[in-house]
Write an enzyme that holds these catalytic residues in place. Structure first.
Site, PDB file in Angstrom:
ATOM      1  N   CYS A 141      -0.983  -1.291  -1.656  1.00  0.00           N
ATOM      2  CA  CYS A 141      -1.827  -0.118  -1.853  1.00  0.00           C
ATOM      3  C   CYS A 141      -2.611  -0.354  -3.140  1.00  0.00           C
ATOM      4  O   CYS A 141      -2.491  -1.403  -3.760  1.00  0.00           O
ATOM      5  CB  CYS A 141      -1.023   1.181  -1.862  1.00  0.00           C
ATOM      6  SG  CYS A 141       0.131   1.395  -3.222  1.00  0.00           S
TER       7      CYS A 141
ATOM      8  N   CYS B  78      -5.907   0.159   0.625  1.00  0.00           N
ATOM      9  CA  CYS B  78      -6.441  -0.758  -0.388  1.00  0.00           C
ATOM     10  C   CYS B  78      -7.834  -1.239  -0.021  1.00  0.00           C
ATOM     11  O   CYS B  78      -8.428  -2.054  -0.717  1.00  0.00           O
ATOM     12  CB  CYS B  78      -5.500  -1.944  -0.640  1.00  0.00           C
ATOM     13  SG  CYS B  78      -5.334  -3.114   0.712  1.00  0.00           S
TER      14      CYS B  78
ATOM     15  N   CYS C  58      -7.735  -6.516  -0.028  1.00  0.00           N
ATOM     16  CA  CYS C  58      -6.682  -7.404   0.451  1.00  0.00           C
ATOM     17  C   CYS C  58      -7.294  -8.629   1.117  1.00  0.00           C
ATOM     18  O   CYS C  58      -8.068  -8.493   2.059  1.00  0.00           O
ATOM     19  CB  CYS C  58      -5.800  -6.657   1.450  1.00  0.00           C
ATOM     20  SG  CYS C  58      -4.326  -7.559   1.898  1.00  0.00           S
TER      21      CYS C  58
END
Length: 141
Positions: free
Chosen positions: A18, A92, A96
């Site tokens: 996150c 996120c 990522c």
């Protein structure tokens, strides 16, 4: 692909991500680690780690017998993603890194940031439900 077989291990690795690694991903990692009992390797990280784990999250997890007082937010690295078999993102966004052959799950969950423990409990319980379902897929009892 760098799954369990390529690492010489039958233990799958799950990475929870996150933004701040101070709430959702910390709860998910602790819950999966607890329920898996060593059958899954678990890590968590954040794209912009906070200074500490959210105190309301620490309290909500204490209520279910899990101690997060020694945990701290960790920065997301490409190595962490590369090592994981499953990457579970929780808000996120595009931070990522994506590697071919990895399994990605995106869990839409409320952010516990700025909320009190009463508001964190339902988030914790939803994460617990999802973690148990993921564990059943990864390591059937």
């Amino acid at each position: 692909m760098n799954g369990p077989a390529e690492r010489g291990s039958e233990v799958p690795e799950v990475l929870f991500v996150c933004v701040h690694n101070a709430g959702r991903s910390q709860m998910a990692a602790a819950l999966l680690d607890h329920h898996a009992g060593g059958r899954v390797r678990v890590t968590s990280a954040g794209s912009e780690p906070a200074d500490r784990v959210n105190p309301a999250v620490v309290e909500a997890m204490r209520e279910v017998g899990l101690d997060l007082t020694r945990e701290f937010p960790k920065r997301l690295t490409t190595d962490a993603v590369r090592a994981a078999d499953v990457v579970v993102t929780m808000g996120c966004g595009d931070a990522c890194p994506v590697f071919p052959g990895k399994r990605y799950l995106d869990w839409q969950l409320d952010d516990p940031a700025g909320r009190d423990v009463a508001a964190v409990r339902p988030i914790r319980d939803e994460i617990d439900r999802r973690v148990r379902a993921l564990l059943a897929e990864l390591s059937p009892a």
